[in-house]
Design an enzyme around this catalytic site. Structure first.
Site, PDB file in Angstrom:
ATOM      1  N   LYS A 171      66.442  26.254  36.557  1.00  0.00           N
ATOM      2  CA  LYS A 171      67.380  25.188  36.185  1.00  0.00           C
ATOM      3  C   LYS A 171      67.765  24.387  37.438  1.00  0.00           C
ATOM      4  CE  LYS A 171      71.179  28.528  36.474  1.00  0.00           C
ATOM      5  NZ  LYS A 171      71.998  29.483  35.701  1.00  0.00           N
ATOM      6  N   TYR A 220      85.718  10.376  63.098  1.00  0.00           N
ATOM      7  CA  TYR A 220      86.794   9.849  62.257  1.00  0.00           C
ATOM      8  C   TYR A 220      88.103  10.580  62.477  1.00  0.00           C
ATOM      9  CZ  TYR A 220      83.784   6.920  59.334  1.00  0.00           C
ATOM     10  OH  TYR A 220      82.947   5.959  58.872  1.00  0.00           O
TER      11      TYR A 220
HETATM   12  C1  PLP Z   1      71.738  30.784  36.080  1.00  0.00           C
HETATM   13  C2  PLP Z   1      71.505  31.885  35.128  1.00  0.00           C
HETATM   14  C3  PLP Z   1      70.668  32.961  35.464  1.00  0.00           C
HETATM   15  C4  PLP Z   1      70.144  33.157  36.869  1.00  0.00           C
HETATM   16  O1  PLP Z   1      71.203  33.673  37.638  1.00  0.00           O
HETATM   17  P1  PLP Z   1      71.045  34.041  39.193  1.00  0.00           P
HETATM   18  O2  PLP Z   1      72.354  34.619  39.543  1.00  0.00           O
HETATM   19  O3  PLP Z   1      70.743  32.777  39.904  1.00  0.00           O
HETATM   20  O4  PLP Z   1      69.924  35.026  39.283  1.00  0.00           O
HETATM   21  C5  PLP Z   1      70.370  33.891  34.491  1.00  0.00           C
HETATM   22  N1  PLP Z   1      70.891  33.775  33.231  1.00  0.00           N
HETATM   23  C6  PLP Z   1      71.725  32.782  32.890  1.00  0.00           C
HETATM   24  C7  PLP Z   1      72.277  32.736  31.515  1.00  0.00           C
HETATM   25  C8  PLP Z   1      72.077  31.816  33.820  1.00  0.00           C
HETATM   26  O5  PLP Z   1      72.935  30.833  33.486  1.00  0.00           O
END
Ligand code: PLP
Length: 377
Positions: free
Chosen positions: A51, A272
């Site tokens: 993702k 700044y």
């Molecule tokens: C993002 C996510 C993962 C992966 O999690 P990590 O901690 O990055 O390994 C797995 N399952 C769901 C439902 C997620 O939202």
């Protein structure tokens, strides 16, 4: 196509030289991290969570690297991410959409061959309708809320599905899943409570492979592995076992280019707000990295060159940061040189710790403006 004014040509001879900063992504290290997780999982299958464009590192490149290790299941958050990934990796692998399908997106998801994660009775009903319209059954996961109160069917919704023989008509149930709220705290009692609740809820549903563990969940032990694990962070080199040594290989190196160097006299205001003032004669370098690159205004604190630490001075600007380079021999650092911001010595977990956030946020904030180099393909 970019419009280039008449008389000019968009010539790019060295994209790294044209960019302010360079992000090197080691696909070989991602593959090694996948192999390490697989070894820990024994017979349990291992998916790849890609993702947010593979946590900012390029979902298509990451997915193709994982496919070379035999990975055939991917998770994205949005339908749009799934459609883009499908175009990049072809028809073979399963692509699950974790956030579920927003109303109206079902037909696009069907066309791209995506697997819906059904988080509610409404999403289940919509996917049933989509199956009817398509004239064939459609693949799905049911996510149950085992105690995080974020996504997934409530126990009451699960009971209703279990009680209705037609609830899953047209649904090809490939997976029952849930997500852990406290997996990175191995001693937290919520982990076992969620595991027990997950097992209770899925026992009401038709038999299907089960999935509970994210990266940290894999390290909670075999009883959390079920049939499929869903790591993201650990693949990208983030430590899945906070406060213990990182069992994963580092994956990224972030370097930024020196724009200009100067020597200032005692009393000179720096950056700044003049939040810093030279305490004596000081040599400075300004680098081409700032908060518009995703480098947070309160994030660490030092760059490195030749193994020597070069502290930030004054505030982080939108496109630049000022470093104190007095520790380097005069003339050693020149415009065009690259200094290190993230590498094996200063990891993403270190940077995150320096301003009280998690490496996930550092990683996903980075990179949209950088020249990205994928190595180890
Ligand atoms: C993002 C996510 C993962 C992966 O999690 P990590 O901690 O990055 O390994 C797995 N399952 C769901 C439902 C997620 O939202």
């Amino acid at each position: 196509m970019n419009q280039v004014p008449r008389g000019y040509r968009a010539v790019v001879t060295d994209p790294a030289a044209d960019a302010g900063s360079v992000l090197t992504i080691d696909l070989g290290a991602i593959r090694e991290n996948y192999r390490r997780l697989k070894a820990r999982l024994g017979g349990t299958r291992c998916a790849g969570v890609v993702k947010a464009d593979g946590y900012g590192l390029g979902a298509d490149r990451v997915a193709r690297a994982l496919m070379q290790e035999g990975c055939d299941t991917f998770f994205v958050a949005h339908v749009g991410e799934g459609i883009a990934l499908r175009a990049a990796i072809g028809t073979g692998p399963a692509i699950y959409v974790l956030n579920g399908l927003p109303p109206g997106s079902e037909a696009d998801a069907v066309a791209a061959g995506l697997t819906a994660v059904l988080n509610s009775a409404e999403q289940l009903a919509a996917w049933r309708e989509a199956a009817k319209a398509a004239g064939h059954s459609l693949p799905a996961a049911i996510q149950v809320d085992s105690g995080m109160s974020r996504l997934g069917m409530s126990p009451r919704e699960v009971e209703a599905v279990a009680a209705d023989p037609e609830a899953l008509e047209g649904i090809d149930l490939r997976l029952v899943m849930s997500h852990l709220a406290c997996a990175d705290e191995p001693g937290h009692p919520a982990n076992e409570a969620q595991r027990i609740e997950f097992d209770r809820l899925r026992a009401m549903l038709p038999a299907a492979p089960a999935s509970l563990a994210n990266s940290s969940g894999i390290f909670l032990g075999e009883s959390y592995h079920h049939q499929l694990a869903r790591p993201g962070a650990a693949l990208y080199g983030i430590n899945p076992t906070p406060r213990q040594e990182n069992p994963m290989l580092p994956v990224i190196r972030l370097q930024s280019r020196v724009i200009q160097t100067r020597t200032v006299e005692k009393g000179a205001g720096i950056g700044y707000g003049h939040t810093a003032t030279a305490e004596g004669v000081q040599r400075l370098a300004t680098i081409s990295l700032g908060y518009a690159d995703g480098w947070h205004r309160c994030a660490a604190s030092a760059a490195r060159f030749d193994g020597i630490e070069l502290p930030f001075v004054g505030r982080v600007s939108m496109d630049s940061i000022i470093l104190d380079i007095s520790a380097l021999p005069e003339g050693r650092l020149r415009p065009g040189d690259l200094v290190d911001l993230i590498d094996a010595d200063q990891t993403i977990d270190d940077v995150a710790g320096s301003y009280g956030t998690i490496a996930y946020e550092v990683l996903t904030s980075l990179g949209h403006r950088f020249h990205r180099i994928h190595v180890g393909a």
